[in-house]
Design a protein around this motif. Structure first.
Motif, PDB file in Angstrom:
ATOM      1  N   ALA A  50       0.819  -1.291   0.026  1.00  0.00           N
ATOM      2  CA  ALA A  50       0.110  -0.075  -0.012  1.00  0.00           C
ATOM      3  C   ALA A  50       0.797   1.279   0.037  1.00  0.00           C
ATOM      4  CB  ALA A  50      -0.946  -0.070   1.144  1.00  0.00           C
ATOM      5  N   MET A  51       2.054   1.349   0.589  1.00  0.00           N
ATOM      6  CA  MET A  51       3.043   2.278   0.603  1.00  0.00           C
ATOM      7  C   MET A  51       4.245   1.816   0.065  1.00  0.00           C
ATOM      8  SD  MET A  51       2.081   3.948   4.322  1.00  0.00           S
ATOM      9  CE  MET A  51       2.571   2.510   5.159  1.00  0.00           C
ATOM     10  N   PRO A  52       4.568   1.651  -1.404  1.00  0.00           N
ATOM     11  CA  PRO A  52       5.550   1.080  -1.792  1.00  0.00           C
ATOM     12  C   PRO A  52       6.955   1.669  -1.724  1.00  0.00           C
ATOM     13  CG  PRO A  52       4.269   1.912  -3.340  1.00  0.00           C
ATOM     14  CD  PRO A  52       3.558   2.200  -2.372  1.00  0.00           C
ATOM     15  N   THR A  53       6.957   2.997  -1.422  1.00  0.00           N
ATOM     16  CA  THR A  53       8.091   3.878  -1.322  1.00  0.00           C
ATOM     17  C   THR A  53       8.472   4.582  -0.110  1.00  0.00           C
ATOM     18  OG1 THR A  53       7.219   5.727  -2.523  1.00  0.00           O
ATOM     19  CG2 THR A  53       8.198   4.057  -3.927  1.00  0.00           C
ATOM     20  N   LEU A  54       9.336   5.305   0.094  1.00  0.00           N
ATOM     21  CA  LEU A  54       9.635   6.126   1.195  1.00  0.00           C
ATOM     22  C   LEU A  54       8.695   7.584   1.054  1.00  0.00           C
ATOM     23  CD1 LEU A  54      12.882   7.395   3.003  1.00  0.00           C
ATOM     24  CD2 LEU A  54      11.137   8.898   2.318  1.00  0.00           C
ATOM     25  N   GLU A  55       8.696   7.924  -0.070  1.00  0.00           N
ATOM     26  CA  GLU A  55       7.687   8.874  -0.338  1.00  0.00           C
ATOM     27  C   GLU A  55       6.295   8.713  -0.135  1.00  0.00           C
ATOM     28  OE1 GLU A  55       9.742  11.488  -4.094  1.00  0.00           O
ATOM     29  OE2 GLU A  55       8.428   9.996  -4.582  1.00  0.00           O
ATOM     30  N   ALA A  56       5.922   7.428  -0.361  1.00  0.00           N
ATOM     31  CA  ALA A  56       4.590   7.142  -0.092  1.00  0.00           C
ATOM     32  C   ALA A  56       4.249   6.833   1.299  1.00  0.00           C
ATOM     33  CB  ALA A  56       4.186   5.781  -0.870  1.00  0.00           C
ATOM     34  N   CYS A  57       5.327   6.458   2.056  1.00  0.00           N
ATOM     35  CA  CYS A  57       5.103   6.323   3.474  1.00  0.00           C
ATOM     36  C   CYS A  57       4.869   7.893   4.244  1.00  0.00           C
ATOM     37  CB  CYS A  57       6.281   5.774   3.950  1.00  0.00           C
ATOM     38  SG  CYS A  57       6.320   3.930   3.641  1.00  0.00           S
ATOM     39  N   MET A  58       5.606   8.701   3.622  1.00  0.00           N
ATOM     40  CA  MET A  58       5.823   9.992   4.252  1.00  0.00           C
ATOM     41  C   MET A  58       4.450  10.723   3.766  1.00  0.00           C
ATOM     42  SD  MET A  58       8.065  10.513   6.179  1.00  0.00           S
ATOM     43  CE  MET A  58       8.333  12.429   6.297  1.00  0.00           C
ATOM     44  N   SER A  59       3.877  10.498   2.712  1.00  0.00           N
ATOM     45  CA  SER A  59       2.483  10.896   2.153  1.00  0.00           C
ATOM     46  C   SER A  59       1.101  10.535   2.668  1.00  0.00           C
ATOM     47  CB  SER A  59       2.601  10.824   0.564  1.00  0.00           C
ATOM     48  OG  SER A  59       3.776  11.528   0.009  1.00  0.00           O
ATOM     49  N   SER A  60       1.378   9.432   3.584  1.00  0.00           N
ATOM     50  CA  SER A  60       0.255   8.801   4.122  1.00  0.00           C
ATOM     51  C   SER A  60      -0.315   9.631   5.214  1.00  0.00           C
ATOM     52  CB  SER A  60       0.778   7.333   4.664  1.00  0.00           C
ATOM     53  OG  SER A  60       1.494   7.742   5.736  1.00  0.00           O
ATOM     54  N   PRO A  61      -1.511   9.495   5.653  1.00  0.00           N
ATOM     55  CA  PRO A  61      -2.154  10.367   6.583  1.00  0.00           C
ATOM     56  C   PRO A  61      -1.684  10.108   7.932  1.00  0.00           C
ATOM     57  CG  PRO A  61      -3.806   8.921   5.352  1.00  0.00           C
ATOM     58  CD  PRO A  61      -2.696   8.431   4.946  1.00  0.00           C
ATOM     59  N   GLU A  62      -0.781   8.807   8.114  1.00  0.00           N
ATOM     60  CA  GLU A  62      -0.085   8.610   9.376  1.00  0.00           C
ATOM     61  C   GLU A  62       1.239   9.249   9.377  1.00  0.00           C
ATOM     62  OE1 GLU A  62      -2.951   5.282   8.709  1.00  0.00           O
ATOM     63  OE2 GLU A  62      -1.430   6.440   7.336  1.00  0.00           O
ATOM     64  N   GLY A  63       1.757   9.778   8.288  1.00  0.00           N
ATOM     65  CA  GLY A  63       2.845  10.457   8.191  1.00  0.00           C
ATOM     66  C   GLY A  63       2.517  12.111   8.135  1.00  0.00           C
ATOM     67  N   ALA A  64       1.405  12.334   8.298  1.00  0.00           N
ATOM     68  CA  ALA A  64       1.165  13.854   7.977  1.00  0.00           C
ATOM     69  C   ALA A  64       1.456  14.464   9.245  1.00  0.00           C
ATOM     70  CB  ALA A  64      -0.461  13.961   7.819  1.00  0.00           C
ATOM     71  N   GLY A  65       1.676  14.260  10.346  1.00  0.00           N
ATOM     72  CA  GLY A  65       2.161  14.959  11.512  1.00  0.00           C
ATOM     73  C   GLY A  65       3.750  14.977  11.634  1.00  0.00           C
ATOM     74  N   ALA A  66       4.335  14.369  10.738  1.00  0.00           N
ATOM     75  CA  ALA A  66       5.907  14.668  10.706  1.00  0.00           C
ATOM     76  C   ALA A  66       6.331  16.007  10.441  1.00  0.00           C
ATOM     77  CB  ALA A  66       6.566  13.628   9.481  1.00  0.00           C
ATOM     78  N   ILE A  67       7.397  16.313  11.121  1.00  0.00           N
ATOM     79  CA  ILE A  67       8.028  17.595  10.809  1.00  0.00           C
ATOM     80  C   ILE A  67       8.864  17.631   9.581  1.00  0.00           C
ATOM     81  CG2 ILE A  67       9.684  19.291  11.485  1.00  0.00           C
ATOM     82  CD1 ILE A  67       9.010  18.822  14.424  1.00  0.00           C
ATOM     83  N   SER A  68       8.443  18.232   8.702  1.00  0.00           N
ATOM     84  CA  SER A  68       9.190  18.384   7.259  1.00  0.00           C
ATOM     85  C   SER A  68       9.858  19.659   6.922  1.00  0.00           C
ATOM     86  CB  SER A  68       8.004  18.212   6.180  1.00  0.00           C
ATOM     87  OG  SER A  68       8.739  18.265   4.711  1.00  0.00           O
ATOM     88  N   PRO A  69      11.474  19.853   6.871  1.00  0.00           N
ATOM     89  CA  PRO A  69      11.929  21.143   6.833  1.00  0.00           C
ATOM     90  C   PRO A  69      11.814  21.759   5.472  1.00  0.00           C
ATOM     91  CG  PRO A  69      13.597  19.321   6.530  1.00  0.00           C
ATOM     92  CD  PRO A  69      12.054  18.715   6.678  1.00  0.00           C
ATOM     93  N   ASP A  70      10.686  22.040   5.053  1.00  0.00           N
ATOM     94  CA  ASP A  70      10.540  22.504   3.799  1.00  0.00           C
ATOM     95  C   ASP A  70      11.385  24.031   3.764  1.00  0.00           C
ATOM     96  OD1 ASP A  70       8.933  20.472   2.982  1.00  0.00           O
ATOM     97  OD2 ASP A  70       7.018  21.255   3.368  1.00  0.00           O
ATOM     98  N   ASP A  71      10.967  24.913   4.887  1.00  0.00           N
ATOM     99  CA  ASP A  71      11.671  26.047   4.670  1.00  0.00           C
ATOM    100  C   ASP A  71      13.040  26.182   4.817  1.00  0.00           C
ATOM    101  OD1 ASP A  71       9.087  27.169   4.428  1.00  0.00           O
ATOM    102  OD2 ASP A  71       8.706  27.409   6.475  1.00  0.00           O
TER     103      ASP A  71
END
Length: 335
Positions: free
Chosen positions: A179-200
């Motif tokens: 269901a989440m075949p890549t690291l990107e898919a894991c991070m894009s999942s609802p469960e990964g939504a709370g992660a801190i992403s250093p976009d800025d």
């Protein structure tokens, strides 16, 4: 035999003995370079899972990281009588790429300076780890441990050479599923939504550079606060700065999108452990739980053994003995 010849022979035997020892305990690429030492005897022994002798723990680092971040755990495992090797992935650690502009802290130039990591893929990472596994397996049981993004290499290698692994372990690591075949898919999942992403905090355009580039040497309080909460929540500032000092600017974009799903008949046969970090703000506890559940659903007869560290952040407990204790206790596959 003359005294000189005897001395030369004894020196040669001593040197080979030292090289064998270093090849089984040193960090980075040292293990891979010892393939010729005792190789014939090792091939005749045909060691596979269930072999006797000291275990070799191969510790694979995560994104923007290096084997040095796992040397504390490796040292504790060695003190418990095991072999332990920290694996530097290509262009990481001992072969790290350090942009010239990063050294100068020229942020304008850093935004465009090319990176050799742009040409890498998850294949390159997995191949490096597999070479270490193939060498280590000649000497006894192998436990493969992945931290963070290192879990994707664990999946790939466990799928490729399951017969050479006695246990696999995920240390706050990504374990992609159907269901989440890549690291990107894991991070894009609802469960990964709370992660801190250093976009800025990203320097330059990742699509143009081919890498995600971060300035770990920043002096901006806001950036430092984001980095600390993302990977070292709860650490004293002195310990956090030690972690930052070994972080790498670049990570290849294509590795994040590499498929890394373990097959039930290969990866799924190997006993596995998950070290769950309860204060992780990069691989969130919710995402860790989902990855564990989906792996167990794929192989209900071989479920994860979970060790919980409720107050530990992404980089794990401050005291490496806690992780080493958990790894020391993993059960090996027999036969």
């Amino acid at each position: 035999m003359t005294k000189q010849k005897r001395a030369t022979a004894e020196h040669g035997r001593a040197r080979r003995s030292v090289l064998r020892t270093l090849g089984l305990t040193a960090a980075g690429t040292a293990l891979a370079t010892t393939a010729g030492t005792g190789a014939a005897a090792a091939r005749e022994a045909g060691r596979r899972p269930g072999a006797v002798g000291p275990r070799t723990y191969l510790l694979v680092h995560g994104t923007h990281s290096a084997g040095v971040h796992l040397t504390g755990v490796a040292g504790e495992l060695q003190r418990r009588g095991h072999r332990a090797v920290t694996v530097d992935l290509p262009w990481h650690g001992n072969e790290a790429f350090v942009p010239s502009a990063y050294q100068r802290q020229d942020l304008d130039a850093l935004a465009t300076e090319p990176s050799p990591l742009a040409g890498l893929t998850l294949d390159d990472y997995a191949h490096r780890v597999e070479r270490h596994v193939r060498t280590a397996a000649r000497y006894g049981p192998v436990v493969l441990v992945g931290h963070s993004m290192g879990g994707t290499s664990v999946n790939r290698v466990a799928d490729a050479v399951p017969q050479l692994l006695d246990h696999i372990c995920y240390f706050a690591a990504f374990c992609p599923s159907r269901a989440m075949p890549t690291l990107e898919a894991c991070m894009s999942s609802p469960e990964g939504a709370g992660a801190i992403s250093p976009d800025d905090q990203v320097i330059g355009d990742p699509e143009q550079l081919g890498v995600v580039r971060l300035n770990w040497r920043t002096g901006r309080p806001r950036d430092l606060a984001v980095f600390k909460e993302m990977i070292c929540a709860g650490y004293p500032d002195t310990a956090f700065r030690r972690v930052l000092n070994a972080m790498q600017t670049d990570e290849c974009v294509r590795a994040y999108g590499g498929r890394a799903v373990g097959g039930a008949g290969t990866w799924g046969r190997i006993p596995r452990t998950y070290l769950r970090m309860g204060r992780d703000r990069l691989v969130t506890p919710e995402l860790q739980d989902r990855m564990i559940a989906e792996a167990d659903e794929a192989t209900p007869g071989n479920r994860f053994r979970v060790r919980d560290f409720p107050s530990a952040p992404h980089m794990g407990p401050l005291d490496p003995r806690e992780v080493a204790d958990a790894l020391h206790e993993v059960r090996l596959r027999r036969g």
